[in-house]
Design a protein around this motif. Sequence first.
Motif, PDB file in Angstrom:
ATOM      1  N   PRO A  71       4.336   6.390  -6.433  1.00  0.00           N
ATOM      2  CA  PRO A  71       5.180   6.979  -5.391  1.00  0.00           C
ATOM      3  C   PRO A  71       6.041   8.136  -5.861  1.00  0.00           C
ATOM      4  CG  PRO A  71       5.979   4.796  -6.030  1.00  0.00           C
ATOM      5  CD  PRO A  71       4.639   4.965  -6.656  1.00  0.00           C
ATOM      6  N   GLU A  72       6.332   8.222  -7.152  1.00  0.00           N
ATOM      7  CA  GLU A  72       7.172   9.306  -7.658  1.00  0.00           C
ATOM      8  C   GLU A  72       6.366  10.502  -8.161  1.00  0.00           C
ATOM      9  OE1 GLU A  72      11.176   7.878  -9.662  1.00  0.00           O
ATOM     10  OE2 GLU A  72       9.483   6.773 -10.479  1.00  0.00           O
ATOM     11  N   LEU A  73       5.070  10.338  -8.362  1.00  0.00           N
ATOM     12  CA  LEU A  73       4.281  11.389  -9.016  1.00  0.00           C
ATOM     13  C   LEU A  73       2.853  11.346  -8.505  1.00  0.00           C
ATOM     14  CD1 LEU A  73       4.574  13.576 -11.279  1.00  0.00           C
ATOM     15  CD2 LEU A  73       3.675  11.865 -12.863  1.00  0.00           C
ATOM     16  N   ASP A  74       2.428  12.390  -7.811  1.00  0.00           N
ATOM     17  CA  ASP A  74       1.114  12.341  -7.160  1.00  0.00           C
ATOM     18  C   ASP A  74      -0.051  12.538  -8.122  1.00  0.00           C
ATOM     19  OD1 ASP A  74       1.246  15.055  -7.674  1.00  0.00           O
ATOM     20  OD2 ASP A  74       1.344  15.665  -5.567  1.00  0.00           O
ATOM     21  N   THR A  75       0.220  12.734  -9.399  1.00  0.00           N
ATOM     22  CA  THR A  75      -0.857  12.807 -10.395  1.00  0.00           C
ATOM     23  C   THR A  75      -0.982  11.522 -11.199  1.00  0.00           C
ATOM     24  OG1 THR A  75       0.656  13.839 -11.979  1.00  0.00           O
ATOM     25  CG2 THR A  75      -0.678  15.318 -10.609  1.00  0.00           C
ATOM     26  N   ALA A  76      -0.263  10.482 -10.811  1.00  0.00           N
ATOM     27  CA  ALA A  76      -0.272   9.226 -11.558  1.00  0.00           C
ATOM     28  C   ALA A  76      -0.760   8.080 -10.673  1.00  0.00           C
ATOM     29  CB  ALA A  76       1.127   8.917 -12.101  1.00  0.00           C
ATOM     30  N   VAL A  77      -1.224   7.018 -11.332  1.00  0.00           N
ATOM     31  CA  VAL A  77      -1.692   5.799 -10.663  1.00  0.00           C
ATOM     32  C   VAL A  77      -0.756   4.663 -11.047  1.00  0.00           C
ATOM     33  CG1 VAL A  77      -3.564   4.105 -10.544  1.00  0.00           C
ATOM     34  CG2 VAL A  77      -4.094   6.558 -10.624  1.00  0.00           C
ATOM     35  N   GLU A  78      -0.365   3.863 -10.071  1.00  0.00           N
ATOM     36  CA  GLU A  78       0.503   2.713 -10.327  1.00  0.00           C
ATOM     37  C   GLU A  78      -0.245   1.430 -10.006  1.00  0.00           C
ATOM     38  OE1 GLU A  78       5.102   1.619  -9.633  1.00  0.00           O
ATOM     39  OE2 GLU A  78       3.993   1.978  -7.768  1.00  0.00           O
TER      40      GLU A  78
END
Length: 338
Positions: A71-78
């Motif tokens: 949710p904080e970074l559109d290049t990351a997966v949580e």
Amino acid sequence: MGTLIRSQNDVWVRAEDASAIGALRRTAVALAGRRGFGEEDVGRVAVAVSEAASNLVKHAVEGIMLIRPHPELDTAVEVLAVDRGPGMGDVARALRDGYSTTGTLGIGLGGITRMASGYEVHSIPGRGTVLGMYFVAHDSPHPASLASGVTRPIGVESVCGDAFVIAETGDTMTAMLCDGLGHGGAAAQASQQAARIFAEHAETDPTPVALLERIHRGLNHTRGGAVAVARVDRAAGKASFAGLGNVSAWIVHQDGRQGMVSVPGIAGHQARTLRQYEYTVPPHGVVVLHSDGLSERWDITTYPGLVTRLPSVIAATLLRDAGTRRDDACVVALRPGV
């Protein structure tokens, strides 16, 4: 322009039989590919998610997993892996490679966390484990990990009637949570309208009560709902809050919690005079907002160390233990001190 964190259509997948492992791995691989991950980084995600899902299937009680864009970074997966037991008494020992336990996530936990770009674990014997981890592509920035939230729709509904948005600008974080009246599509329409209004005006309206007033006026053609707006000044250690209706808001610290005051009413339809209240946020305190899809009867003092964890881990833990299946649920956690 600051950063906007928006609620997503979170899809929690039960991980209680072996067929879930492959499905979760494929979901994670596809998302990593869309985030621009290269082959090696996609491989890390695939192995870590497969191992975490396998441990949920083998050892967990009511294991579930959430895989989503960070949710904080559109290049990351949580990834969030959550269960209700049996939990671990010594997480540090379980992180050592080769350590084996019948506790959830004991087997392979060291390898899982080594492959993740960042992670945190919270576990209590007899109550369960929450593992939060994120993945970024090689040399990409890492998320700030200051704020997050999770949602879960009622029963078998596919749409959640609760929504949140968090705006980050410098040392200030402002969060809005809307619990649309009822559940399903009409409730979601109201909460998404509140989210749109908030996102458009979060940086220009000077106070939470001004934002709340604007949202109240903007929901008059919807079903309406309960709305809360909290603004946290990280540098000053202060929180300003305005709420309308049944959204719970707390300042949480390791020794307890302090409630923040909402006025009765339904945003979009009826309200008394809206009010704003000022609070002090202690060092290492966390601001938590949640809809009435969660009971208020949770006690932070029974969760040793939870307030120091990632906001997503805090939110997922409270959703697991205080959430009810009789309503949509949403939890937001803001961690102003780092």
